[in-house]
Design a protein around this motif. Structure first.
Motif, PDB file in Angstrom:
ATOM      1  N   MET A 164       0.860  -1.183   0.000  1.00  0.00           N
ATOM      2  CA  MET A 164       0.000   0.000   0.000  1.00  0.00           C
ATOM      3  C   MET A 164       0.896   1.232   0.000  1.00  0.00           C
ATOM      4  SD  MET A 164      -3.266   0.908  -0.005  1.00  0.00           S
ATOM      5  CE  MET A 164      -4.230  -0.388   0.804  1.00  0.00           C
ATOM      6  N   TYR A 166       1.049   5.365   0.369  1.00  0.00           N
ATOM      7  CA  TYR A 166       0.207   6.342   1.066  1.00  0.00           C
ATOM      8  C   TYR A 166       0.961   7.647   1.266  1.00  0.00           C
ATOM      9  CZ  TYR A 166       2.821   5.449   5.420  1.00  0.00           C
ATOM     10  OH  TYR A 166       3.812   5.353   6.380  1.00  0.00           O
ATOM     11  N   TYR A 193      -8.931  -1.288   6.926  1.00  0.00           N
ATOM     12  CA  TYR A 193      -8.611  -0.283   5.903  1.00  0.00           C
ATOM     13  C   TYR A 193      -9.792   0.659   5.675  1.00  0.00           C
ATOM     14  CZ  TYR A 193      -7.563   1.703   1.308  1.00  0.00           C
ATOM     15  OH  TYR A 193      -7.360   2.564   0.266  1.00  0.00           O
ATOM     16  N   PHE A 211      -8.986   6.819  -1.265  1.00  0.00           N
ATOM     17  CA  PHE A 211      -8.285   6.071  -2.303  1.00  0.00           C
ATOM     18  C   PHE A 211      -8.632   6.626  -3.673  1.00  0.00           C
ATOM     19  CE2 PHE A 211     -12.046   3.483  -1.066  1.00  0.00           C
ATOM     20  CZ  PHE A 211     -12.734   3.409  -2.265  1.00  0.00           C
ATOM     21  N   THR A 281      -4.273   7.183  -0.317  1.00  0.00           N
ATOM     22  CA  THR A 281      -3.745   5.823  -0.434  1.00  0.00           C
ATOM     23  C   THR A 281      -4.009   5.296  -1.837  1.00  0.00           C
ATOM     24  OG1 THR A 281      -5.777   4.631   0.202  1.00  0.00           O
ATOM     25  CG2 THR A 281      -4.333   5.377   1.998  1.00  0.00           C
TER      26      THR A 281
END
Length: 437
Positions: A164, A166, A193, A211, A281
């Protein structure tokens, strides 16, 4: 957040077809295709022209030049097309017996379709290639091996070990921890998450989302399932697999809760969103790091990398194949073997981020200990190799690629507001049924 969603929908009315990638660093868009495409594999100027058909930047350009220096009688020309167009064209070329490049890249989602037709490809087993000592990850080797085990049509380039990526600065503004170990503890699983996403959304810096796109989260989650679209006997199970529906429901719920920036991946809007820090993210297979570095040049040091919920998984990866219709079989085989040799795969990972298919490289200090200053000196070598080694392979079927595209487009319709999650699911199932005929 409601105004952000409305703005996205106004700009993106209607369904689109994505240039969905499984590897590499940059899509060859329609505007660039004329410059990306090239001629046949006939000798010119005393040199043998070897064409390579691909659908993105595999990190090969410097390697092509190096190979040409070592082989002054070879001229390498790359032909790029958008992801889906590339695989559709290859299918047509094989059917007509003409038009294929000397070397053709095939993405993981499409390899099962093509390995079912080994008669169209050179068998690398006949050229001294084997996997007796697990030179390639065993599951990677098996993905391009014919069902009877007698024909190996592809050499693995990369795998999409999951992590991931971020933005610690955006996390801090929203009151979330920023240290990569503390961030990983936020999401031991995907419930964590999305809970962290709800916390972020409640205090999100203006103009940002949790996201980038529902389809990217969906694809990453699907890549972690033991079974997704096919079972081990190659039976299509997507409509009866409760795990796929569970992933769909969870991701679409997060979209409706305002956690998505509602971007179309691998488009100009998505590229600009990196530059404008529009999301906090992004699900991050190793090849995604090259996209981030390329699109967010002004954000060096502002990105970081940590483990993905579930701690491992795979999204993407590709193979190099040599169609039998080519005029320069031996030269093409030699080039394909050289490009996928350990030395070249190591070079590509260090430069572009594409994780090698060869597990022996994971033990080398230059790979295992690799850190990237752009990503706040994150230990990307350790994170991505660990993810790949923990991966449990998932069966791939002949229509996996088409199914991926159907879900990407379905998720887009949810984000655009043109279909509800249930209506979009129904459309996706109909699209899959049509593709499977």
């Amino acid at each position: 957040m409601a105004s952000l969603r409305a703005a996205h929908r106004a700009r993106r009315a209607g369904t689109f077809r994505l240039a969905l990638l499984g590897t590499g660093a940059a899509v060859c868009t329609a505007a660039l295709l004329a410059g990306c495409s090239s001629g046949s594999g006939t000798p010119e100027g005393g040199k043998t022209k070897i064409t390579v058909g691909a659908f993105g930047d595999f990190g090969y350009h410097d390697l092509y030049a190096e190979y040409e220096r070592q082989h002054p009688d070879i001229d390498i020309v790359e032909r790029l097309k958008a992801f889906e167009d590339h695989h559709t064209s290859l299918t047509a070329h094989l059917a007509t017996g003409q038009g294929a490049a000397d070397i053709e890249a095939i993405e993981t989602g499409f390899i099962a379709r093509f390995k079912a037709r080994p008669q169209h490809f050179v068998n690398f087993l006949d050229h001294g290639v084997d996997n007796a000592n697990d030179q390639w990850l065993p599951w990677k080797w098996d993905q391009s091996l014919s069902v009877d085990g007698k024909s190996q049509i592809g050499l693995g380039t990369d795998v999409g070990g999951l992590a991931m990526c971020y933005r610690p600065d955006l996390f801090e503004k929203a009151g979330l921890p920023t240290d990569r170990n503390a961030v990983a503890r936020l999401w031991p699983d995907w419930n964590g998450y999305f809970e962290a996403g709800a916390r972020y959304t409640a205090r999100a810096p203006a103009g940002t989302a949790w996201f980038d796109a529902g389809s990217n989260v969906f694809n990453a989650r699907i890549g972690q399932l033991p079974l997704a679209y096919y079972d081990a006997s190659n039976r299509l199970i997507v409509d009866s697999n409760p795990a796929v529906r569970e992933v769909w429901d969870q991701v679409t719920a997060a979209v409706e809760d305002g956690q998505s920036a509602e971007l179309a991946p691998f488009t100009n809007d998505w590229n600009i969103a990196f530059q404008k820090s529009r999301f906090a993210t992004i699900t991050c297979p190793s090849w995604m790091t090259a996209f981030i570095q390329d699109q967010a040049k002004s954000s060096a040091g502002k990105w970081d990398v940590t483990t993905v919920p579930g701690d491992s998984g795979n999204w993407g990866g590709s193979f190099l194949t040599v169609p039998k219709q080519g005029k320069h079989i031996d030269e093409a085989v030699d080039l394909a073997r050289w490009l996928t040799a350990p030395e070249q795969e190591s070079t590509i990972f260090k430069k572009s981020g594409n994780l090698p298919s060869r597990p022996a490289l994971y033990k080398e200090p230059a790979i295992k200990n690799l850190r990237k200053p752009f990503f706040n000196d994150a230990p990307v070598g350790k994170i991505f190799t660990s993810s790949a080694l923990k991966l449990k392979p998932q069966p791939q079927g002949p229509k996996t690629g088409e199914i991926m595209v159907a879900f990407v487009n379905g998720m887009a319709r949810v984000e655009q507001g043109s279909e509800s999650p249930q209506a979009a699911w129904n459309t996706v199932m109909a699209d899959i049924e049509h593709a499977a005929r």
